[in-house]
Write a protein that holds these residues in place. Structure first.
Motif, PDB file in Angstrom:
ATOM      1  N   ASP A  91       0.813  -1.210   0.000  1.00  0.00           N
ATOM      2  CA  ASP A  91       0.000   0.000   0.000  1.00  0.00           C
ATOM      3  C   ASP A  91       0.856   1.274   0.000  1.00  0.00           C
ATOM      4  N   PRO A  92       1.909   1.386   0.851  1.00  0.00           N
ATOM      5  CA  PRO A  92       2.735   2.607   0.779  1.00  0.00           C
ATOM      6  C   PRO A  92       3.403   2.797  -0.575  1.00  0.00           C
ATOM      7  N   GLN A  93       3.889   1.694  -1.151  1.00  0.00           N
ATOM      8  CA  GLN A  93       4.545   1.794  -2.456  1.00  0.00           C
ATOM      9  C   GLN A  93       3.560   2.252  -3.532  1.00  0.00           C
ATOM     10  N   ILE A  94       2.349   1.719  -3.450  1.00  0.00           N
ATOM     11  CA  ILE A  94       1.336   2.122  -4.438  1.00  0.00           C
ATOM     12  C   ILE A  94       1.020   3.607  -4.295  1.00  0.00           C
ATOM     13  N   LYS A  95       0.885   4.060  -3.047  1.00  0.00           N
ATOM     14  CA  LYS A  95       0.618   5.480  -2.835  1.00  0.00           C
ATOM     15  C   LYS A  95       1.763   6.345  -3.359  1.00  0.00           C
ATOM     16  N   LYS A  96       3.020   5.916  -3.099  1.00  0.00           N
ATOM     17  CA  LYS A  96       4.177   6.654  -3.587  1.00  0.00           C
ATOM     18  C   LYS A  96       4.186   6.711  -5.110  1.00  0.00           C
ATOM     19  N   SER A  97       3.881   5.564  -5.735  1.00  0.00           N
ATOM     20  CA  SER A  97       3.844   5.530  -7.208  1.00  0.00           C
ATOM     21  C   SER A  97       2.768   6.461  -7.748  1.00  0.00           C
ATOM     22  N   LEU A  98       1.643   6.485  -7.102  1.00  0.00           N
ATOM     23  CA  LEU A  98       0.567   7.372  -7.551  1.00  0.00           C
ATOM     24  C   LEU A  98       0.961   8.829  -7.401  1.00  0.00           C
ATOM     25  N   ASP A  99       1.651   9.151  -6.261  1.00  0.00           N
ATOM     26  CA  ASP A  99       2.111  10.529  -6.098  1.00  0.00           C
ATOM     27  C   ASP A  99       3.099  10.914  -7.196  1.00  0.00           C
ATOM     28  N   GLY A 100       4.080   9.988  -7.487  1.00  0.00           N
ATOM     29  CA  GLY A 100       5.033  10.253  -8.568  1.00  0.00           C
ATOM     30  C   GLY A 100       4.344  10.427  -9.909  1.00  0.00           C
ATOM     31  N   LEU A 101       3.321   9.603 -10.148  1.00  0.00           N
ATOM     32  CA  LEU A 101       2.584   9.707 -11.404  1.00  0.00           C
ATOM     33  C   LEU A 101       1.864  11.044 -11.499  1.00  0.00           C
ATOM     34  N   ASN A 102       1.331  11.507 -10.389  1.00  0.00           N
ATOM     35  CA  ASN A 102       0.674  12.815 -10.400  1.00  0.00           C
ATOM     36  C   ASN A 102       1.671  13.928 -10.704  1.00  0.00           C
ATOM     37  N   GLN A 103       2.878  13.840 -10.103  1.00  0.00           N
ATOM     38  CA  GLN A 103       3.901  14.849 -10.383  1.00  0.00           C
ATOM     39  C   GLN A 103       4.311  14.836 -11.846  1.00  0.00           C
ATOM     40  N   VAL A 104       4.492  13.613 -12.390  1.00  0.00           N
ATOM     41  CA  VAL A 104       4.860  13.517 -13.814  1.00  0.00           C
ATOM     42  C   VAL A 104       3.773  14.128 -14.688  1.00  0.00           C
ATOM     43  N   THR A 105       2.523  13.871 -14.313  1.00  0.00           N
ATOM     44  CA  THR A 105       1.410  14.426 -15.095  1.00  0.00           C
ATOM     45  C   THR A 105       1.445  15.949 -15.074  1.00  0.00           C
ATOM     46  N   VAL A 106       1.736  16.525 -13.894  1.00  0.00           N
ATOM     47  CA  VAL A 106       1.809  17.984 -13.794  1.00  0.00           C
ATOM     48  C   VAL A 106       2.934  18.530 -14.661  1.00  0.00           C
ATOM     49  N   LYS A 107       4.112  17.871 -14.605  1.00  0.00           N
ATOM     50  CA  LYS A 107       5.255  18.341 -15.402  1.00  0.00           C
ATOM     51  C   LYS A 107       4.973  18.217 -16.899  1.00  0.00           C
ATOM     52  N   VAL A 108       4.342  17.118 -17.293  1.00  0.00           N
ATOM     53  CA  VAL A 108       4.011  16.954 -18.724  1.00  0.00           C
ATOM     54  C   VAL A 108       3.057  18.045 -19.177  1.00  0.00           C
ATOM     55  N   ASN A 109       2.112  18.377 -18.325  1.00  0.00           N
ATOM     56  CA  ASN A 109       1.176  19.441 -18.679  1.00  0.00           C
ATOM     57  C   ASN A 109       1.897  20.776 -18.805  1.00  0.00           C
ATOM     58  N   GLU A 110       2.855  21.044 -17.860  1.00  0.00           N
ATOM     59  CA  GLU A 110       3.617  22.292 -17.954  1.00  0.00           C
ATOM     60  C   GLU A 110       4.459  22.332 -19.216  1.00  0.00           C
ATOM     61  N   LEU A 111       5.080  21.159 -19.563  1.00  0.00           N
ATOM     62  CA  LEU A 111       5.895  21.096 -20.785  1.00  0.00           C
ATOM     63  C   LEU A 111       5.048  21.344 -22.026  1.00  0.00           C
TER      64      LEU A 111
END
Length: 306
Positions: free
Chosen positions: A193-213
């Motif tokens: 569960d912690p790893q899944i939450k961490k992965s989801l947080d990283g995915l959200n950050q990547v999504t934000v950066k892709v949108n900014e790019l």
């Protein structure tokens, strides 16, 4: 002598009174009025259940006759009834075998219709049968039998499953394995569960950066497409100008060809004079032959000195 005559008279009077009482008793018990006349009709039903002789025949709830005979005719039951002569049965009337008591008592019930056509005495009329308490009790008996069979089946099934010791042991083993599987599943969830939450947080950050790019790259791309449109417009203009130049070159070549074919200039004369062309060819052949002889035999020069 007078004593015996009085005795015989008394006996005769008693006998006559007894006969009168017997006759009226028979009519009374049979519910017959000697002053009334009756008509006979034949009613046909699919079944009559507990209907018996002398059961009443009621017309719109009024007793106006009774059942005289019940017999089987083919696949139907024919009931002979007697009705008073003042009763007329319209052809659209309803005739039923009805239940009138909790012990299964029956009667013939008639609901007269409104038709102007009537059945005549001696006609056979089709009727209907209404189920009553007897049929309900019979159905209840069938239900009880079916319930008994069902209970036996349930008992047998329980005997082969829940009450069977072997089944109980297997069921207990299955419960133990299920509990163990549940524990392992909970451990797995707690670990991942912690790893899944961490992965989801990283995915959200990547999504934000892709949108900014994408937002940053969009203006240059739009400018590039705008410049491309402008370049295409210039290319179209250049193609138009090239078409004009090509047309001018075609006109110029046509004029040059015309000048060459004309005999008014030197090139035209040289190209169009056949004799001059033949003399030039002969001269070239003679020169070629001379050069071949020189190359083969050498050049012999004789000098005469005076």
């Amino acid at each position: 002598m007078k004593k015996y005559s009085a005795l015989y008279f008394s006996v005769g009077l008693v006998v006559i009174l007894a006969l009168v009482i017997l006759v009226f008793g028979i009519f009374f018990l049979n519910e017959k009025d000697p002053r009334e006349t009756y008509n006979t009709f034949y009613l046909r039903f699919t079944q009559v259940s507990t209907l018996v002789l002398d059961d009443p025949v009621k017309v719109n709830g009024v007793k106006l006759g009774k059942v005289e005979k019940i017999e089987l005719s083919g696949h139907r039951v024919v009931v002979t009834v007697r009705l008073r002569t003042d009763v007329k049965i319209p052809t659209d009337s309803e005739i039923r075998v009805q239940n009138i008591g909790i012990m299964g008592e029956r009667q013939i019930g008639m609901i007269l219709g409104d038709s102007t056509k009537y059945f005549t005495p001696g006609d056979t009329i089709n009727g209907q049968f209404d189920a009553g308490i007897a049929e309900a009790l019979g159905l209840a008996g069938e239900v009880c039998d079916s319930t008994k069979v069902l209970l036996e089946s349930v008992k047998q099934a329980l005997g082969q499953t829940i009450t069977n010791p072997e089944f109980q042991e297997r069921f207990k083993t299955l419960l133990v394995k299920a509990e163990a599987l549940e524990d392992r599943t909970m451990k797995l969830l707690n670990t991942t569960d912690p790893q899944i939450k961490k992965s989801l947080d990283g995915l959200n950050q990547v999504t934000v950066k892709v949108n900014e790019l994408i937002d940053g790259v969009k203006p240059p791309i739009d400018n590039m497409f705008a410049n491309t449109d402008k370049l295409m417009g210039n290319a179209d203009k250049l193609m138009g100008e090239l078409d004009g130049v090509t047309k001018h070159l075609d006109v110029l070549l046509a004029n040059v060809q015309k000048k060459i074919n004309s005999k008014d200039n030197t090139a035209g004369i040289l190209l169009n004079d056949r004799a001059l062309h033949d003399d030039l060819v002969k001269t070239i052949h003679s020169a070629d032959s001379l050069f071949r002889v020189i190359l083969k035999d050498g050049l012999d020069v004789n000098v005469d000195i005076f």
